[in-house]
Design a protein around this motif. Structure first.
Motif: not given
Length: 699
Positions: A153-159, A176-181, A271-275
């Motif tokens: 679940v992300t708040m950034s489509s690019n992420i 899922v990308s939440l957009g403006n929710r 603290n990172s996308l990798e982790t």
């Protein structure tokens, strides 16, 4: 919540041009078997499929719709879909609340048009369902069909796009990308995916939390369904926070309060996308770990040193082997090997599947919370990894025999190929890529295990009304202390006077030494409004005379000596979290060290003690350099008294500071040396002490 029909569609309608074509292409690429109905007012066919000219011409009510047109037309199409009882719609268009007042008005129009129909967005890519192959997504994506996996679940489509492109073997069931929710917020996503049988764990990329209480409730649902949550929260730096603000038109939220919310909710923060990816792999395979005891083995002392250093920076531990474990290992390994944890088993049995199996199985019998086998494979394009096959096979054999939580970890993320990761996942072994990302991931899985082990559900956070922050009423120190003393906070004995003679009389009655303070004066110290340790009537008389030039009332208090530490206990109001406590190093150290911890309300004694022990200056409370130990129970009592006061005044309190809270040796209590209370306009309008002869006794 997204309707089940929308999330698991059997029919999809797509609106628009290029983006709509991409939705069709991606659905076809992963094998979606349902109906796809392109809609376009001019084109007869899109991506080889018959196109319909309007919602009215569709052959049925679609379970899901992807709307990739301009914002005004999006609103119209949403209304038409709602009228046809569609299952839900992704609104791709931008230019809504993130674009100013006009956009906010249009977003409300979109909300009205949707009625009861599910809407994802606006200003978002959409969602990916890798179970049924429904790719409600206007771009490429790198995932594959799975039967079970994690939900992202992300708040950034690019992420979200980036996460689908990972090559670390993470099985993903939904993105899922939440957009403006607008109708589907973070807490809705957590609750929705927690209840999907195909979801093993939930990963979050968070930029802000609009409803902390709803987030906590959703996290509790996830815990009840056995779905651990790992979160990456951006915006902890000033620049990142500004980017989040411009990106989402929403506050990122106090970073320390987000930490406290995650802790209360049983969510691990990384603290990172990798982790994030590594933690989700581990949780997908083994779930939350039962503890922090890690066993590690490798053919290389260098690998073990790198791993041990990384573990030393976490709450994980490498416990020594038991005597029986040492003896058992010595019977199966080469005589020249040093048997320990971590275990460097060298190359004596390298290439021997049976020899390595005996070593691995004996070592794993120690019953670690996680056993890690370090394994870095050579490059696939230039080298041959056949010599490593026996180590992989032996670990699989040992793991299947013993069924202890097991992971393979590479020192570098490049050295654990995706093909190996997928093979290990199939055999119930977690593939972890790169020490620097993987070790914090192990800590995150262990932390969730600890948080979930707490008895009962988490205590719901305070849900108070919003308070007008414009204007204020400041309660003077004497009145503030009197109010807090009524809730059990210990304060110095005192008198409020309005003349020098009365001040001397008060000092004589209270007993020297005394403190003299001007009341109703901001920043008293800066203007000479505080005099400490006065021992003579003449000094008191002169001090009171000076104070009366600053204000009309003066506070005379007994001087408290012998403290072993000074703390600050405060209450602040956050736009998103409402009232919350802060405990930290007090006195002159407040600005110097900035050593504090937030506590969400309501709190309890256990949380308060944990916060105190986590301070950098906590050693001052526990006999630092031969000093007496502090009265910790009295400190906790004081914090709980202030918390009680805050909860009773949640409809009006803006800020409360007790600084310093003088902490005395064990058995002698604490004393609030100074206090400030700010209320919202219209509440507690008295700013002058009720009585000029008020005496306050310690609680």
């Amino acid at each position: 919540m997204l309707s089940a029909r929308f999330l698991h569609p059997k029919s999809i309608a797509v609106f628009g041009g290029r983006e709509a074509r991409k939705v069709i292409e991606q659905c076809e690429a992963v094998g979606f078997t349902g109906e796809i109905w392109p809609v376009h007012p001019r084109h007869a066919r899109i991506a080889g499929r018959q196109a319909y000219r309007s919602v009215a011409e569709l052959p049925g009510s679609p379970d899901a719709a992807y709307i990739a047109v301009n914002r005004d037309l999006s609103i119209q199409i949403v209304a038409e879909l709602a009228a046809r009882d569609a299952g839900g719609a992704v609104c791709y268009a931008t230019g809504f609340s993130e674009a100013g007042e006009e956009g906010k008005a249009l977003e409300q129009a979109l909300l009205r048009a949707a009625g009861d129909m599910s809407v994802l967005g606006p200003n978002c890519y959409g969602f990916l369902n890798y179970i049924q192959g429904a790719m409600m997504w206007p771009d490429q994506q790198g995932g594959r069909r799975v039967e079970r996996g994690v939900a992202l679940v992300t708040m950034s489509s690019n992420i979200a796009f980036n996460l689908t492109m990972q090559r670390r073997g993470l099985p993903v069931s939904y993105v899922v990308s939440l957009g403006n929710r607008l109708k589907f917020d973070l807490h809705d996503a957590i609750a929705t995916f927690a209840q999907q049988d195909e979801v093993s764990a939930i990963g979050l990329y968070v930029e802000g939390i609009t409803d902390p209480r709803a987030f906590q409730q959703a996290a509790e649902i996830a815990r009840q369904y056995g779905k651990p949550i790992v979160a990456l929260k951006s915006g902890h730096s000033e620049i990142a926070s500004q980017v989040v603000m411009s990106h989402t038109a929403a506050l990122s939220g106090s970073d320390s309060l987000i930490d406290a919310l995650f802790e209360r909710s049983g969510v691990a923060r990384v603290n990172s996308l990798e982790t994030l990816i590594e933690a989700l792999k581990l949780l997908h395979v083994h779930g939350p770990l039962g503890g922090v005891r890690v066993g590690a083995m490798s053919t290389s002392g260098g690998d073990m040193s790198v791993l041990a250093d990384a573990i030393s920076e976490t709450s994980l531990m490498l416990p020594p082997l038991s005597d029986s474990g040492v003896m058992a290992l010595k019977r199966v390994v080469h005589e020249r090997m040093v048997v320990a944890n971590p275990l460097d088993y060298q190359l004596f049995d390298w290439g021997s599947r049976e020899g390595l199996r005996r070593t691995y199985e004996t070592y794993m019998n120690e019953g670690f919370d996680l056993t890690i086998s370090m394994l870095d494979l050579p490059r696939e394009d230039r080298c041959d990894s056949a010599d490593w096959d026996s180590a992989e096979q032996a670990l699989v054999d040992a793991s299947e025999t013993l069924n202890y939580p097991t992971a393979v970890m590479s020192t570098l993320s490049d050295n654990l190929p995706e093909a190996l990761a997928l093979r290990l996942l199939e055999r119930g072994i977690a593939p972890l890529s790169g020490v620097q990302a993987a070790v914090p991931a192990v800590e995150a899985a262990a932390r969730i295990g600890q948080l979930w082990a707490r008895p009962g559900p988490s205590q719901p956070i305070l849900s108070g009304p919003r308070v007008d922050m414009v204007g204020e009423h400041i309660i003077d120190e004497a009145s503030a202390k009197k109010a807090l003393a009524a809730f059990g906070l210990s304060v110095p004995r005192s008198r409020v006077v309005a003349s020098a003679a009365a001040g001397v009389a008060a000092a004589e009655e209270l007993g020297y030494p005394v403190v003299v303070k001007a009341l109703g004066v901001a920043h008293k110290t800066d203007v000479g409004g505080v005099r400490l340790n006065l021992t003579r009537p003449a000094d008191v008389e002169a001090a009171v005379a000076h104070m009366l030039t600053l204000g009309r009332d003066v506070l005379i208090e007994t001087m408290v000596a012998g403290s072993v530490a000074e703390l600050i206990v405060g209450v602040s109001r956050d736009e998103q979290f409402g009232l919350h406590l802060v405990v930290g190093a007090g006195g002159i150290l407040v600005e110097l060290l900035k050593d504090s911890r937030p506590l969400l309300l309501p709190t309890n004694r256990t949380e308060v003690e944990q916060a105190l022990r986590s301070l950098q200056t906590a050693s001052l409370l526990f006999g630092f350099r031969g000093r007496p130990e502090a009265d910790l129970e009295a400190v906790i009592d004081a914090v709980m008294a202030i918390a009680d006061y805050a909860e009773r005044h949640q409809d009006s309190l803006i800020e409360l500071d007790v600084n310093p809270l003088l902490v005395l040796p064990e058995g002698q209590g604490v004393v609030a040396a100074d206090a400030l209370i700010r209320f919202a306009p219209g509440h507690h309008g008295t700013t002058r002490s009720d009585s000029l002869a008020t005496e306050q006794e310690p609680a």
